[in-house]
Design an enzyme around this catalytic site. Structure first.
Site, PDB file in Angstrom:
ATOM      1  N   ARG A 122       0.698  -1.276  -0.014  1.00 12.74           N
ATOM      2  CA  ARG A 122      -0.151   0.085  -0.068  1.00 12.74           C
ATOM      3  C   ARG A 122       0.855   1.271   0.091  1.00 12.74           C
ATOM      4  NH1 ARG A 122      -3.951   2.921   4.412  1.00 12.74           N
ATOM      5  NH2 ARG A 122      -5.801   3.363   2.999  1.00 12.74           N
ATOM      6  N   SER A 123       1.994   1.037   0.065  1.00 14.74           N
ATOM      7  CA  SER A 123       2.943   2.396   0.377  1.00 14.74           C
ATOM      8  C   SER A 123       3.289   3.006  -0.883  1.00 14.74           C
ATOM      9  CB  SER A 123       4.221   1.799   1.180  1.00 14.74           C
ATOM     10  OG  SER A 123       5.277   2.750   1.087  1.00 14.74           O
TER      11      SER A 123
END
Length: 219
Positions: A12-13
């Site tokens: 998700r980063s």
């Protein structure tokens, strides 16, 4: 002598994704092995994280990741759908997280095969480069994985048959990530020393050069 580093990575980063081009360039240029070790995002790892963080946190991440991508010339758009099921108004994180569990377990499986960097590079582009709408639909991920030498359907089947095996890999990654001295991603770890962020890669190279990092020989 081939040096080795760990890279703790979240699917998700945005900054994890933005670190990939430089990481791949490092591996191409230097006698270096990168063991990408997927961890769950803070939204899952630290319950209530976003509700405790400054209201400026998310806004700044969006601003900074977007300009880093522009500066580096990296195709970039936040994934649709978000790999974390989260109400961005209330910041509540859903109990069921089908996307991030699947992605992180797939990464853990590739890690066990020693090919997690290649796998992650292939599928991260589908999420982040803005070329597709609905990265979770159709065969986008499957085709990207196939180009990197992976059979996504077979991987999904193996994970469904024994999810705990891959959860154990992720849990060990998270334990070692915390032990390295940092909590964020991407974190590179060389000889127990953490380097947090895609903007610390030059410092990481400097440290490794002091320990004998050598350029790859042509041919």
């Amino acid at each position: 002598m081939t040096l080795s580093i760990d890279l703790f990575y979240s699917y998700r980063s945005p900054f994890s994704y933005l670190a990939l081009p430089k990481t791949l360039k490092l591996v191409a240029e230097y006698d270096l092995a990168v063991n990408l070790r997927p961890v769950y995002p803070l939204a899952v790892r630290v319950p209530g994280f976003f509700k405790k963080a400054s209201p400026n946190f998310i806004r700044y991440v969006v601003l900074d990741s977007t300009r880093v991508a522009q500066h580096e010339g990296i195709p970039f758009r936040f994934p649709r759908p978000d790999p974390i099921v989260q109400d961005m108004m209330t910041l509540d994180v859903a109990a069921e997280q089908p996307y991030i569990h699947r992605l992180t377990r797939l990464g853990a499986m590739a890690q066990l095969e020693g090919r997690s960097l290649a796998f992650t590079d292939a599928i991260a582009r589908v999420l982040w480069d803005g070329s597709v709408l609905g990265w979770n639909e159709g065969d986008y991920l499957a085709r990207a994985a196939e180009k990197a030498g992976f059979d996504l359907a077979a991987m999904d089947e193996a994970i469904t048959a024994d999810p705990d095996r891959y959860e154990q890999v992720i849990a060990e990654n998270e334990k070692n990530h915390a032990a390295s001295g940092h909590w964020g991603v991407p974190t590179f770890v060389f000889e127990n020393e953490p380097f947090f962020g895609q903007d610390r890669i030059d410092l990481l190279v400097w440290r490794m050069q002091g320990k004998g990092l050598a350029r790859r020989q042509p041919g």
